[in-house]
Design an enzyme around this catalytic site. Structure first.
Site, short mmCIF file in Angstrom:
data_model
loop_
_atom_site.label_atom_id
_atom_site.label_comp_id
_atom_site.label_asym_id
_atom_site.label_seq_id
_atom_site.Cartn_x
_atom_site.Cartn_y
_atom_site.Cartn_z
N GLN A 74 43.01 34.89 32.10
CA GLN A 74 42.33 36.20 32.14
C GLN A 74 42.02 36.75 30.75
O GLN A 74 40.96 37.32 30.52
CB GLN A 74 43.21 37.21 32.87
CG GLN A 74 42.55 37.77 34.09
CD GLN A 74 43.52 38.58 34.92
OE1 GLN A 74 44.72 38.54 34.72
NE2 GLN A 74 42.99 39.34 35.85
N TYR B 220 34.11 32.99 44.00
CA TYR B 220 32.67 33.23 43.94
C TYR B 220 32.06 33.25 45.34
O TYR B 220 32.57 32.61 46.26
CB TYR B 220 31.99 32.14 43.10
CG TYR B 220 32.35 32.21 41.65
CD1 TYR B 220 31.93 33.28 40.87
CD2 TYR B 220 33.13 31.22 41.05
CE1 TYR B 220 32.27 33.36 39.52
CE2 TYR B 220 33.47 31.30 39.70
CZ TYR B 220 33.04 32.36 38.95
OH TYR B 220 33.37 32.44 37.62
N SER C 294 34.16 38.09 32.50
CA SER C 294 34.66 39.36 33.02
C SER C 294 34.58 40.47 31.98
O SER C 294 34.17 41.59 32.30
CB SER C 294 36.13 39.23 33.45
OG SER C 294 36.22 38.43 34.59
N ASP D 286 38.78 35.44 29.42
CA ASP D 286 37.67 35.45 30.37
C ASP D 286 36.53 36.35 29.89
O ASP D 286 36.50 37.55 30.18
CB ASP D 286 38.22 35.90 31.73
CG ASP D 286 37.17 35.91 32.82
OD1 ASP D 286 35.99 35.67 32.52
OD2 ASP D 286 37.53 36.16 33.98
N ARG E 134 38.92 31.25 36.45
CA ARG E 134 39.28 32.63 36.83
C ARG E 134 40.73 32.63 37.32
O ARG E 134 40.99 32.82 38.50
CB ARG E 134 38.37 33.09 37.95
CG ARG E 134 36.93 33.53 37.70
CD ARG E 134 36.39 33.65 36.38
NE ARG E 134 35.83 34.94 36.00
CZ ARG E 134 34.75 35.51 36.50
NH1 ARG E 134 34.07 34.96 37.45
NH2 ARG E 134 34.32 36.67 36.05
P1 NAD Z 1 29.47 37.16 40.19
O1 NAD Z 1 28.97 37.73 38.90
O2 NAD Z 1 29.37 35.70 40.39
O3 NAD Z 1 28.72 37.87 41.40
C1 NAD Z 1 28.75 39.27 41.52
C2 NAD Z 1 28.97 39.65 42.96
O4 NAD Z 1 27.80 39.38 43.72
C3 NAD Z 1 30.11 38.91 43.65
O5 NAD Z 1 31.05 39.86 44.10
C4 NAD Z 1 29.41 38.20 44.80
O6 NAD Z 1 30.22 38.14 45.95
C5 NAD Z 1 28.21 39.07 45.02
N1 NAD Z 1 27.11 38.47 45.80
C6 NAD Z 1 26.60 37.20 45.78
N2 NAD Z 1 25.57 37.09 46.65
C7 NAD Z 1 25.39 38.31 47.21
C8 NAD Z 1 24.48 38.85 48.16
N3 NAD Z 1 23.55 38.09 48.74
N4 NAD Z 1 24.59 40.16 48.47
C9 NAD Z 1 25.54 40.95 47.92
N5 NAD Z 1 26.43 40.50 47.02
C10 NAD Z 1 26.36 39.20 46.67
O7 NAD Z 1 30.97 37.62 40.44
P2 NAD Z 1 32.11 37.95 39.37
O8 NAD Z 1 32.02 39.37 39.02
O9 NAD Z 1 32.06 36.95 38.29
O10 NAD Z 1 33.39 37.73 40.25
C11 NAD Z 1 33.52 36.55 41.05
C12 NAD Z 1 34.90 36.47 41.65
O11 NAD Z 1 35.85 36.16 40.65
C13 NAD Z 1 35.38 37.73 42.31
O12 NAD Z 1 36.05 37.35 43.49
C14 NAD Z 1 36.35 38.33 41.31
O13 NAD Z 1 37.33 39.14 41.92
C15 NAD Z 1 36.95 37.05 40.78
N6 NAD Z 1 37.55 37.20 39.46
C16 NAD Z 1 38.82 36.74 39.30
C17 NAD Z 1 39.44 36.82 38.06
C18 NAD Z 1 40.83 36.32 37.86
O14 NAD Z 1 41.50 36.02 38.81
N7 NAD Z 1 41.27 36.14 36.64
C19 NAD Z 1 38.75 37.37 36.99
C20 NAD Z 1 37.44 37.82 37.20
C21 NAD Z 1 36.86 37.72 38.44
#
Ligand code: NAD
Length: 374
Positions: A127, A228, A133, A130, A122
């Site tokens: 990106q 995460y 995403s 990805d 990530r």
């Molecule tokens: P994910 O699919 O792993 O999880 C979805 C969401 O569920 C997350 O926000 C997580 O904090 C939340 N979660 C986990 N346990 C929980 C609980 N008990 N109650 C409520 N919420 C809970 O997450 P994702 O969408 O793949 O994103 C993960 C991270 O990666 C985020 O911080 C996102 O901003 C980041 N991200 C970064 C990039 C990048 O920099 N290129 C790209 C995509 C995502």
């Protein structure tokens, strides 16, 4: 480099790994491309369109797999197909490497370089590749449409001579990529939206979309270096459930997207919380494939609780918008290949010291090379 894109084998899979547009771009890059006949049908990409893009259309799947230098698809392959791949070739798809030890071993034994799309780091540089995403974003969007369609109510407030209708209340649990898009979509449809995530940094993002952040004091929570969520203790999960029960009971739609990377999803919405929800409300569990956030949700089924909510557990909601899901996934695949393309060799340049490849190459040269799965 000869690239082959086989049809997806799962009945419920509507997407294709490469669209005709991106096939053309890969051919312009210098690759030769073959696609299995009918592979794009459910995403409205016909064999004719692929031919017009310069690809060959193959009907002998096993022969085409055997000849390919690179195989690109969405879902993980069957082990017998891995055994049929050419040693030294590359395979790119989602692989679920945390749960697929035998498959990973089969790739190593076959001498195939396997790339796991869920392991693309990530980072800003990666990106464009990805796929977690790109697909989660569309799943979040479609979750709201699906819920709206099943609700039998409208979402916006309406003031008419025939009466005033209050806006529907939507509660989004888990605000990563899918959750943010679900909030934005529900807001656009006029709903009143609340959201919760265990990562405190999310509060500002929720507010910037015009939604309300539900505050629950869980003590120390946080996120990993990759962003995460960290796993909660059983006591914290219990506190979370108590804090959310009232919001759920007041919501018309609850959308759960809470996941823990590489581990089963947390069980957040329990049977007592569901029984507090009103008749005809809708719960969409986006984590159903990794164990489910909602008690009683079933993969690819809709469960109707008597006098309670419907629980929708569709595995890949992005399949409901397969044309765009395929387009975005194809873009991720193209960007991966293009990023590592070597013009002289007309092939991908492997470099396991590269940060992106180090993150997502699982097997290479007859061995498991990824630190986490060795
Ligand atoms: P994910 O699919 O792993 O999880 C979805 C969401 O569920 C997350 O926000 C997580 O904090 C939340 N979660 C986990 N346990 C929980 C609980 N008990 N109650 C409520 N919420 C809970 O997450 P994702 O969408 O793949 O994103 C993960 C991270 O990666 C985020 O911080 C996102 O901003 C980041 N991200 C970064 C990039 C990048 O920099 N290129 C790209 C995509 C995502």
């Amino acid at each position: 480099m000869r690239i082959f894109v086989p049809s997806e084998t799962l009945d419920t899979e509507n997407r294709v790994a490469l669209t005709a547009d991106y096939s053309k771009k890969l051919i312009e890059l210098g690759a030769s491309l073959a696609i299995e006949s009918g592979a794009g049908e459910k995403s409205y990409c016909s064999d004719e369109q692929y031919r017009a893009a310069g690809a060959s259309v193959e009907s002998d799947r096993m022969a085409a797999l055997k000849e390919a230098d690179l195989v690109a698809r969405l879902r993980k392959p069957a082990i017998d197909e891995v055994q049929n791949l050419k040693p030294g070739s590359m395979h790119i798809s989602f692989l679920d490497p945390f749960n697929e030890g035998d498959l990973i071993k089969a790739f190593a034994d076959a001498g195939v370089t396997s790339v796991s799309m869920e392991m693309i780091p990530r980072t800003t540089l990666a990106q464009k590749m990805d796929a977690l995403s790109s697909q989660a974003n569309l799943a979040g969007y479609f979750a709201v449409l699906k819920a709206a369609e099943r609700l039998n109510q409208i979402l916006p407030m309406m003031m008419t001579p025939s009466g005033t209708i209050s806006p529907a209340r939507v509660f989004v649990i888990g605000v990563g990529v899918a959750g943010l898009q679900a909030i934005a979509t529900a807001k656009r449809l006029g709903a009143r939206v609340e959201a919760f995530d265990t990562r405190p940094v999310v509060e500002e993002q929720v507010k910037s979309l015009g939604a309300k952040f539900v505050k629950i004091d869980l003590g120390e929570t946080g996120q990993t270096a990759q962003g995460y969520a960290k796993e909660l203790t059983p006591e914290q999960i219990e506190k979370q459930r108590q804090g959310m029960a009232k919001v759920c009971s007041q919501s018309d739609i609850v959308i759960t997207t809470a996941k823990l990377f590489g581990r089963p999803a947390p069980r957040i919405v329990t049977a007592p919380m569901l029984s507090g929800m009103r008749n005809g409300s809708v719960v969409v569990d986006l984590a159903v494939e990794s164990g489910g956030n909602v008690e009683g949700s079933k993969l690819d089924e809709e469960v109707r609780l008597p006098d309670g909510p419907r629980i929708i557990g569709i595995g890949t909601l992005e399949g409901g918008v397969a044309v765009h899901a395929s387009q975005m996934y194809a873009s991720n695949i193209y960007n991966f290949i293009e990023h590592f393309w070597n013009d002289e060799a007309k092939a991908i340049k492997l470099d396991l010291e590269d940060e992106i490849q180090k993150g997502c190459v699982i097997t290479h040269g007859g061995a498991i090379v990824h630190e986490r799965f060795k």
